[in-house]
Each structure stands twice: as C-alpha cells, then as structure tokens.
Design a protein around this motif. Structure first.
Motif, PDB file in Angstrom:
ATOM      1  N   VAL A  71      14.645   0.295 -27.912  1.00  0.00           N
ATOM      2  CA  VAL A  71      14.070   0.324 -26.564  1.00  0.00           C
ATOM      3  C   VAL A  71      13.386  -1.016 -26.302  1.00  0.00           C
ATOM      4  N   TYR A  72      13.383  -1.473 -25.044  1.00  0.00           N
ATOM      5  CA  TYR A  72      12.682  -2.739 -24.784  1.00  0.00           C
ATOM      6  C   TYR A  72      12.053  -2.752 -23.398  1.00  0.00           C
ATOM      7  N   ALA A  73      11.135  -3.696 -23.227  1.00  0.00           N
ATOM      8  CA  ALA A  73      10.555  -4.003 -21.910  1.00  0.00           C
ATOM      9  C   ALA A  73      10.051  -5.432 -21.948  1.00  0.00           C
ATOM     10  N   TYR A  74      10.149  -6.115 -20.801  1.00  0.00           N
ATOM     11  CA  TYR A  74       9.542  -7.448 -20.712  1.00  0.00           C
ATOM     12  C   TYR A  74       9.072  -7.721 -19.287  1.00  0.00           C
ATOM     13  N   ILE A  75       8.061  -8.583 -19.203  1.00  0.00           N
ATOM     14  CA  ILE A  75       7.503  -9.025 -17.925  1.00  0.00           C
ATOM     15  C   ILE A  75       7.421 -10.552 -17.965  1.00  0.00           C
ATOM     16  N   LEU A  76       7.865 -11.183 -16.869  1.00  0.00           N
ATOM     17  CA  LEU A  76       7.828 -12.644 -16.773  1.00  0.00           C
ATOM     18  C   LEU A  76       7.048 -13.075 -15.539  1.00  0.00           C
ATOM     19  N   ARG A  77       6.330 -14.178 -15.663  1.00  0.00           N
ATOM     20  CA  ARG A  77       5.671 -14.768 -14.487  1.00  0.00           C
ATOM     21  C   ARG A  77       6.725 -15.301 -13.524  1.00  0.00           C
ATOM     22  N   GLN A  86       8.139 -12.842 -11.071  1.00  0.00           N
ATOM     23  CA  GLN A  86       7.499 -11.528 -11.274  1.00  0.00           C
ATOM     24  C   GLN A  86       8.509 -10.497 -11.805  1.00  0.00           C
ATOM     25  N   THR A  87       9.358 -10.938 -12.727  1.00  0.00           N
ATOM     26  CA  THR A  87      10.428 -10.087 -13.255  1.00  0.00           C
ATOM     27  C   THR A  87       9.885  -9.016 -14.201  1.00  0.00           C
ATOM     28  N   GLN A  88      10.385  -7.780 -14.054  1.00  0.00           N
ATOM     29  CA  GLN A  88      10.075  -6.689 -14.984  1.00  0.00           C
ATOM     30  C   GLN A  88      11.377  -5.955 -15.306  1.00  0.00           C
ATOM     31  N   ARG A  89      11.639  -5.776 -16.598  1.00  0.00           N
ATOM     32  CA  ARG A  89      12.844  -5.056 -17.015  1.00  0.00           C
ATOM     33  C   ARG A  89      12.490  -4.121 -18.168  1.00  0.00           C
ATOM     34  N   GLY A 115      11.311   3.337 -22.332  1.00  0.00           N
ATOM     35  CA  GLY A 115      11.173   2.009 -21.729  1.00  0.00           C
ATOM     36  C   GLY A 115       9.950   1.882 -20.835  1.00  0.00           C
ATOM     37  N   ILE A 116       9.714   2.900 -19.999  1.00  0.00           N
ATOM     38  CA  ILE A 116       8.558   2.843 -19.085  1.00  0.00           C
ATOM     39  C   ILE A 116       7.226   2.871 -19.846  1.00  0.00           C
ATOM     40  N   PRO A 117       7.053   3.743 -20.860  1.00  0.00           N
ATOM     41  CA  PRO A 117       5.798   3.679 -21.643  1.00  0.00           C
ATOM     42  C   PRO A 117       5.552   2.309 -22.285  1.00  0.00           C
ATOM     43  N   VAL A 118       6.628   1.659 -22.746  1.00  0.00           N
ATOM     44  CA  VAL A 118       6.482   0.311 -23.331  1.00  0.00           C
ATOM     45  C   VAL A 118       6.052  -0.675 -22.239  1.00  0.00           C
ATOM     46  N   LEU A 119       6.714  -0.607 -21.081  1.00  0.00           N
ATOM     47  CA  LEU A 119       6.362  -1.477 -19.957  1.00  0.00           C
ATOM     48  C   LEU A 119       4.924  -1.224 -19.500  1.00  0.00           C
ATOM     49  N   ASP A 120       4.528   0.056 -19.501  1.00  0.00           N
ATOM     50  CA  ASP A 120       3.166   0.413 -19.066  1.00  0.00           C
ATOM     51  C   ASP A 120       2.092  -0.204 -19.956  1.00  0.00           C
ATOM     52  N   VAL A 121       2.374  -0.318 -21.255  1.00  0.00           N
ATOM     53  CA  VAL A 121       1.416  -0.957 -22.168  1.00  0.00           C
ATOM     54  C   VAL A 121       1.237  -2.431 -21.786  1.00  0.00           C
ATOM     55  N   THR A 165       1.960 -10.890 -19.466  1.00  0.00           N
ATOM     56  CA  THR A 165       3.185 -11.406 -18.864  1.00  0.00           C
ATOM     57  C   THR A 165       3.778 -12.448 -19.804  1.00  0.00           C
ATOM     58  N   ASP A 166       4.988 -12.888 -19.482  1.00  0.00           N
ATOM     59  CA  ASP A 166       5.704 -13.844 -20.348  1.00  0.00           C
ATOM     60  C   ASP A 166       5.787 -13.345 -21.788  1.00  0.00           C
ATOM     61  N   CYS A 167       6.150 -12.067 -21.928  1.00  0.00           N
ATOM     62  CA  CYS A 167       6.367 -11.532 -23.279  1.00  0.00           C
ATOM     63  C   CYS A 167       7.358 -10.374 -23.229  1.00  0.00           C
ATOM     64  N   VAL A 168       7.974 -10.120 -24.377  1.00  0.00           N
ATOM     65  CA  VAL A 168       8.967  -9.059 -24.515  1.00  0.00           C
ATOM     66  C   VAL A 168       8.605  -8.195 -25.718  1.00  0.00           C
ATOM     67  N   VAL A 169       8.790  -6.878 -25.572  1.00  0.00           N
ATOM     68  CA  VAL A 169       8.571  -5.938 -26.676  1.00  0.00           C
ATOM     69  C   VAL A 169       9.861  -5.165 -26.918  1.00  0.00           C
ATOM     70  N   VAL A 170      10.249  -5.050 -28.180  1.00  0.00           N
ATOM     71  CA  VAL A 170      11.355  -4.175 -28.578  1.00  0.00           C
ATOM     72  C   VAL A 170      10.784  -3.114 -29.508  1.00  0.00           C
ATOM     73  N   ALA A 171      11.045  -1.840 -29.162  1.00  0.00           N
ATOM     74  CA  ALA A 171      10.564  -0.713 -29.981  1.00  0.00           C
ATOM     75  C   ALA A 171      11.773  -0.043 -30.625  1.00  0.00           C
ATOM     76  N   THR A 172      11.914  -0.236 -31.925  1.00  0.00           N
ATOM     77  CA  THR A 172      13.050   0.292 -32.681  1.00  0.00           C
ATOM     78  C   THR A 172      12.675   1.644 -33.282  1.00  0.00           C
TER      79      THR A 172
END
Length: 205
Positions: A52-58, A61-64, A76-82, A89-96
């Motif tokens: 699972v992944y989520a990232y936010i960029l400046r 204002q990208t969010q995926r 994905g949404i719980p990861v994005l919510d954190v 911002t300007d970071c990506v998280v992958v939850a395996t």
C-alpha cells in the motif's frame, strides 16, 4: 515560507495478529521519485500480500494513494491521513503487509495501516524546511567580528568565510527575518556594508 517533511529514508515494522507490517518512508520532490521508490519497495517485497502507498507533493499539491488490493478505504487513505495529520509534504510512504492468516476486519486494517505509516514517518525524523536567502557580505577585518555575531543572533548561519584583503562571508538567513537583519547591518556599519543576494533555497531549521 516553510513546510514539514521527513529528513531521511527509513523504515520500521510491527506484528499485528501474525500479520507483518513494514512501513517505509522517503523524502521526494517529484511524482517520478515517489513512483520509483514505490516500485523499488514492490520489487523488494514482491512476495508480500499488499504494498500500500501514499504520497503528498508540494509540486501541484499532488496527493496519491493505493489500497493495493485491500478493501477500499482501509489502507491507502489511512496512510495518506497520517501524512495530512502530521502536515507532511514532499514524502512517500509504502506500507507492506505479509498476511498472517487472521483477518483484522475493516477497523483493524485502518488502525494497522495508520500505525505502519506513523512509525515509518517517526523513523524518518520529521523536520521543518524554511525558505532562506543565500547571502554574501564583504567587509574589512574590523567589522568581521561584529558581523559574525550578528548573523547567528538574527537567526542565520554562516556557510563559509574567506580571508584575503577583506573578509568574504557567505551565510543563509530565513526570508522572514532578512529585512530586520539587513536594517541592523546597515545601521551597525553606518551604511558601509550591505548584503549581496546569491539565491534562495529551502533548508532544514
């Protein structure tokens, strides 16, 4: 101007009802960097049940995010919510996740993926980046000592000092405090010295 992100690529993990959750985080500045990191983790954990992944960029204002096969809204949404809650911002998280044979249920999945993201960003060390001016002052040796004290007192930091006929001091100063520093510099030197602006960049504070 400032923003919060993580300082470094990092990971952490925990076990929940025999399922193994591994959280990865990395600072990125473009969607391509985020996608490359996601693909790297997917390749590393090709045998995992979910990546699972989520990232936010400046940038824009990208969010995926992606649930990667988990029930919609539980991963994905719980990861994005954190990331949003931590104002990152300007970071990506992958939850395996490696499934351990025991179903966690919707609420259990939300909690587990939230926790995975949280321990990952904590391991990555949350920092604040502030827009700073890169500056230069060329002064005589008599004034150098006063300048060298004024810069840190005003919230800046010296990057380099070169000693020749005069002293050339390169330093950084947060944009928001620069006007008051500049006024003090002119005042202390009776208008003899002023800053040369070399550029601007975001730096950790």
């Amino acid at each position: 101007m400032e923003y919060r992100t993580v300082e470094k690529e990092s990971c952490d993990e925990f076990i929940e009802k025999r399922s193994r959750f591994i959280g990865y985080v990395k600072p990125v500045t473009t969607a391509q960097e985020a996608v490359d990191f996601i693909n790297k983790i997917k390749s590393k954990h090709w045998d995992a049940t979910h990546n699972v992944y989520a990232y936010i960029l400046r940038d824009g204002q990208t969010q995926r995010y992606s649930d990667d096969g988990e029930p919609q809204g539980t991963a994905g949404i719980p990861v994005l919510d954190v990331l949003k809650k931590e104002k990152l911002t300007d970071c990506v998280v992958v939850a395996t996740r490696y499934f351990g044979g025991i179903l966690l249920g919707g609420g259990g999945l939300v909690r587990a993926y939230s926790h995975t993201a949280k321990i990952a960003v904590d391991a990555g060390n949350i920092i604040t980046m502030r827009l700073c001016k890169v500056l230069r002052v060329i002064c005589d040796y008599n004034f150098y000592g006063r300048l060298n004290s004024l810069i840190p007192e005003s919230g800046g930091s010296v990057v380099d000092s070169q000693f020749a006929d005069n002293v050339t001091v390169d330093f950084i100063m947060p944009v928001d405090v620069f006007p008051s520093f500049d006024a003090k510099l002119v005042d202390m030197s009776f208008g003899k010295y002023k800053c040369e602006e070399i550029g601007e960049k975001f730096l950790k504070i």
